[in-house]
Design an enzyme around this catalytic site. Sequence first.
Site, PDB file in Angstrom:
ATOM      1  N   CYS A  40     -11.389 145.707 123.614  1.00  0.00           N
ATOM      2  CA  CYS A  40     -10.684 146.570 124.550  1.00  0.00           C
ATOM      3  C   CYS A  40      -9.312 146.836 123.958  1.00  0.00           C
ATOM      4  O   CYS A  40      -8.861 146.122 123.062  1.00  0.00           O
ATOM      5  CB  CYS A  40     -10.476 145.886 125.902  1.00  0.00           C
ATOM      6  SG  CYS A  40     -11.983 145.725 126.883  1.00  0.00           S
ATOM      7  N   GLY A  66     -12.439 150.567 122.155  1.00  0.00           N
ATOM      8  CA  GLY A  66     -13.376 150.631 123.276  1.00  0.00           C
ATOM      9  C   GLY A  66     -13.665 152.071 123.630  1.00  0.00           C
ATOM     10  O   GLY A  66     -12.730 152.862 123.782  1.00  0.00           O
ATOM     11  N   ASN A 142      -7.474 142.651 127.705  1.00  0.00           N
ATOM     12  CA  ASN A 142      -8.273 142.606 126.483  1.00  0.00           C
ATOM     13  C   ASN A 142      -8.560 141.142 126.174  1.00  0.00           C
ATOM     14  O   ASN A 142      -7.641 140.349 126.054  1.00  0.00           O
ATOM     15  CB  ASN A 142      -7.483 143.253 125.335  1.00  0.00           C
ATOM     16  CG  ASN A 142      -8.099 143.023 123.964  1.00  0.00           C
ATOM     17  OD1 ASN A 142      -7.395 143.002 122.963  1.00  0.00           O
ATOM     18  ND2 ASN A 142      -9.403 142.855 123.886  1.00  0.00           N
ATOM     19  N   GLY A 143      -9.867 140.814 126.056  1.00  0.00           N
ATOM     20  CA  GLY A 143     -10.250 139.439 125.726  1.00  0.00           C
ATOM     21  C   GLY A 143     -11.288 138.933 126.698  1.00  0.00           C
ATOM     22  O   GLY A 143     -11.787 139.682 127.541  1.00  0.00           O
ATOM     23  N   CYS A 274      -7.494 136.108 115.899  1.00  0.00           N
ATOM     24  CA  CYS A 274      -8.836 136.532 115.461  1.00  0.00           C
ATOM     25  C   CYS A 274      -8.759 137.187 114.078  1.00  0.00           C
ATOM     26  O   CYS A 274      -8.216 138.284 113.931  1.00  0.00           O
ATOM     27  CB  CYS A 274      -9.400 137.533 116.457  1.00  0.00           C
ATOM     28  SG  CYS A 274     -10.899 138.358 115.886  1.00  0.00           S
ATOM     29  N   TYR A 280     -12.269 144.078 110.429  1.00  0.00           N
ATOM     30  CA  TYR A 280     -13.047 145.178 110.986  1.00  0.00           C
ATOM     31  C   TYR A 280     -12.411 145.890 112.188  1.00  0.00           C
ATOM     32  O   TYR A 280     -12.393 147.110 112.234  1.00  0.00           O
ATOM     33  CB  TYR A 280     -14.425 144.646 111.399  1.00  0.00           C
ATOM     34  CG  TYR A 280     -15.294 145.639 112.127  1.00  0.00           C
ATOM     35  CD1 TYR A 280     -15.848 146.733 111.463  1.00  0.00           C
ATOM     36  CD2 TYR A 280     -15.563 145.492 113.480  1.00  0.00           C
ATOM     37  CE1 TYR A 280     -16.642 147.652 112.144  1.00  0.00           C
ATOM     38  CE2 TYR A 280     -16.358 146.406 114.162  1.00  0.00           C
ATOM     39  CZ  TYR A 280     -16.890 147.475 113.489  1.00  0.00           C
ATOM     40  OH  TYR A 280     -17.672 148.382 114.153  1.00  0.00           O
ATOM     41  N   SER A 321     -14.551 151.070 107.932  1.00  0.00           N
ATOM     42  CA  SER A 321     -13.842 149.816 107.678  1.00  0.00           C
ATOM     43  C   SER A 321     -14.099 149.253 106.286  1.00  0.00           C
ATOM     44  O   SER A 321     -13.353 148.399 105.830  1.00  0.00           O
ATOM     45  CB  SER A 321     -14.175 148.788 108.754  1.00  0.00           C
ATOM     46  OG  SER A 321     -15.554 148.790 108.996  1.00  0.00           O
ATOM     47  N   ASP A 383     -19.316 146.651 102.297  1.00  0.00           N
ATOM     48  CA  ASP A 383     -19.318 146.785 103.755  1.00  0.00           C
ATOM     49  C   ASP A 383     -18.520 145.621 104.339  1.00  0.00           C
ATOM     50  O   ASP A 383     -18.263 144.625 103.652  1.00  0.00           O
ATOM     51  CB  ASP A 383     -20.767 146.761 104.278  1.00  0.00           C
ATOM     52  CG  ASP A 383     -20.900 147.398 105.656  1.00  0.00           C
ATOM     53  OD1 ASP A 383     -19.872 147.708 106.284  1.00  0.00           O
ATOM     54  OD2 ASP A 383     -22.048 147.579 106.104  1.00  0.00           O
ATOM     55  N   ASP A 384     -18.137 145.743 105.616  1.00  0.00           N
ATOM     56  CA  ASP A 384     -17.315 144.691 106.219  1.00  0.00           C
ATOM     57  C   ASP A 384     -18.144 143.570 106.822  1.00  0.00           C
ATOM     58  O   ASP A 384     -17.634 142.484 107.046  1.00  0.00           O
ATOM     59  CB  ASP A 384     -16.394 145.279 107.291  1.00  0.00           C
ATOM     60  CG  ASP A 384     -17.195 146.031 108.328  1.00  0.00           C
ATOM     61  OD1 ASP A 384     -17.865 145.394 109.153  1.00  0.00           O
ATOM     62  OD2 ASP A 384     -17.178 147.271 108.298  1.00  0.00           O
ATOM     63  N   CYS A 420     -19.299 134.829 119.250  1.00  0.00           N
ATOM     64  CA  CYS A 420     -17.886 134.877 119.637  1.00  0.00           C
ATOM     65  C   CYS A 420     -17.811 134.793 121.157  1.00  0.00           C
ATOM     66  O   CYS A 420     -18.497 135.544 121.853  1.00  0.00           O
ATOM     67  CB  CYS A 420     -17.241 136.175 119.163  1.00  0.00           C
ATOM     68  SG  CYS A 420     -15.546 136.363 119.772  1.00  0.00           S
ATOM     69  N   CYS A 471      -8.377 132.051 114.226  1.00  0.00           N
ATOM     70  CA  CYS A 471      -9.717 131.735 114.713  1.00  0.00           C
ATOM     71  C   CYS A 471     -10.688 132.318 113.699  1.00  0.00           C
ATOM     72  O   CYS A 471     -10.569 133.480 113.304  1.00  0.00           O
ATOM     73  CB  CYS A 471      -9.970 132.370 116.074  1.00  0.00           C
ATOM     74  SG  CYS A 471     -11.709 132.188 116.593  1.00  0.00           S
ATOM     75  N   CYS A 474     -16.625 132.518 114.422  1.00  0.00           N
ATOM     76  CA  CYS A 474     -17.922 133.187 114.203  1.00  0.00           C
ATOM     77  C   CYS A 474     -18.426 132.955 112.780  1.00  0.00           C
ATOM     78  O   CYS A 474     -19.606 133.148 112.501  1.00  0.00           O
ATOM     79  CB  CYS A 474     -17.831 134.669 114.535  1.00  0.00           C
ATOM     80  SG  CYS A 474     -16.441 135.511 113.772  1.00  0.00           S
TER      81      CYS A 474
HETATM   82 FE1  SF4 Z   1     -12.551 136.772 116.138  1.00  0.00          FE
HETATM   83 FE2  SF4 Z   1     -14.766 135.567 115.282  1.00  0.00          FE
HETATM   84 FE3  SF4 Z   1     -12.849 134.161 116.554  1.00  0.00          FE
HETATM   85 FE4  SF4 Z   1     -14.355 135.948 117.880  1.00  0.00          FE
HETATM   86  S1  SF4 Z   1     -15.056 134.024 116.921  1.00  0.00           S
HETATM   87  S2  SF4 Z   1     -12.132 135.660 118.045  1.00  0.00           S
HETATM   88  S3  SF4 Z   1     -14.649 137.544 116.317  1.00  0.00           S
HETATM   89  S4  SF4 Z   1     -12.708 135.211 114.558  1.00  0.00           S
END
Ligand code: SF4
Length: 516
Positions: A40, A66, A142-143, A274, A280, A321, A383-384, A420, A471, A474
């Site tokens: 978002c 979004g 957002n989140g 993130c 991306y 991207s 590619d990303d 995620c 973070c 993922c």
């Molecule tokens: Fe970003 Fe991946 Fe963490 Fe989600 S899990 S916030 S996509 S780094």
Amino acid sequence: MMSVKDEKFVSCSPPSDRTILLNFQTTPPLSESHRPKHECGVFAVFGHKDAPLLTYYGLFALQHRGQESAGIASSNGDGKVFCLHKGMGLVSQVFDPENLESLKGTRAIGHVRYSTTGSSTLLNSQPLGVDTARGQIAVAHNGNLVNAAALRDELENRGSIFQTTVDSEIVLHLLAQPDHTMGGPIGSLRRLEGAFSIVVMGENEIIGVRDPNGLRPLSLGKLDDAWVLSSETCAFDLIGATFIRDLEPGEVVVINDQGLHSEFPFVPAREAFCIFEYVYFARPDSRLRGVTVSKARVNMGRELARLHPVEADVVIPVPDSGIYAALGFAEELGIPYDPAFVRNHYIGRTFIQPNQLIRDFNVRVKLNLIGDAVKGKRVVVVDDSVVRGTTAKARVVNLREAGAKEVHLRISCPPHRHACYYGIDFPDPEKLIANQHTHQEICDYLGADSIGYLDVDGMVRATGLEKNSFCMACFTGEYPVPFDAAFDKLIMERRKDSAQLLADQSAQPTLITARS
Ligand code: SF4
């Protein structure tokens, strides 16, 4: 709470000293794609005579975050009249000169949505507004809140009545609580857990909030004497605002007629921005934490080239991207760069897609290949990410059919193996190809000659920032914020369904036995 229906209507209360003007419209939903979904975007202006119009432009710049719905809430100088217009679709579809003109005021907040909690319906679109004992409030978020279900239970037990199935409505109800219950409006935000960059419009102020881990971006800018908040700095460029700074993780800024002051009401936590924003999500012309996204992507391409070099005749990006990573890859190895995939930017949301009529139609309609650029050549495609693998496989087929001699895939981040829970809509881990298969199996499935992913250290080095400030769950499975394992996008719908079932069961006791 205002009552809304999931259909087109315009509702204008008779003017009074506390008026909320509502305006909703619908357009068809987006078609499915195999790319990771954006989350978002939020935007806010305080203290400008054209605040709603500036917010409209800001949302345009954030449209990539979004595309399911868009909305703006505005408020006049004395904060007594709140106006809200929102609808399903792109910013350009939701707003027209007439409804923009109806949005008055010197303060505004805006939102573009891709649904990560709660289904994609007009009811769930944002900003959300409410008229409370403490005044009118509008919220854009957002989140994902990882403790949404527990908080909603608690608030409902206190008497709150929810109108939507989005976690963002929890913020509204927390802010509406009487002062003595949760330590005032800002104190109540301490109850939130997870990822949240939020803009709030009250009768006297606009508030910007960033979660204690700083998972999602939120930046502060100035336009003349007006303050501006935006998910990304690219929106400042469009409206001519000056970037001032990013909000700190855990920071709450309150902007009112007295100026701006900031508070840090949350228990401090490890910063965990993130990293996929760099790979991306964010626009290449945005600056996140002082680093221009395009530069980070070029660096990722260079790191990738050093980690997985290949002898080839041409490097081609998957737009958009993959463009900067492909540039970095090509430069690092001295291989010619050729943007041989051409994106069709004009596919409307109402575009009717044939099912089986044309093979790989979904892929080809978005990206067409210039065959001459790859015929008889050893090709590197950058590619990303590879999520499910279906799109990448179709591209490899496309390249082979165009006469590419070799096809080498290079991916500018590590394999996605985990879900995620912080606002990015990756599919279930079982549907992530890298969660289920080895590199060799993926390479065989895609029909490529080789595949190479960037590793975690190279991805972090490309940003120039500290590894432990990100973070990367993922990729690594190490989650910075504990979450409810049952959590997913439709948790609120299921919760509502089961509440309805319980109500039905109470009304018809015989059903209880049947269900249990
Ligand atoms: Fe970003 Fe991946 Fe963490 Fe989600 S899990 S916030 S996509 S780094």
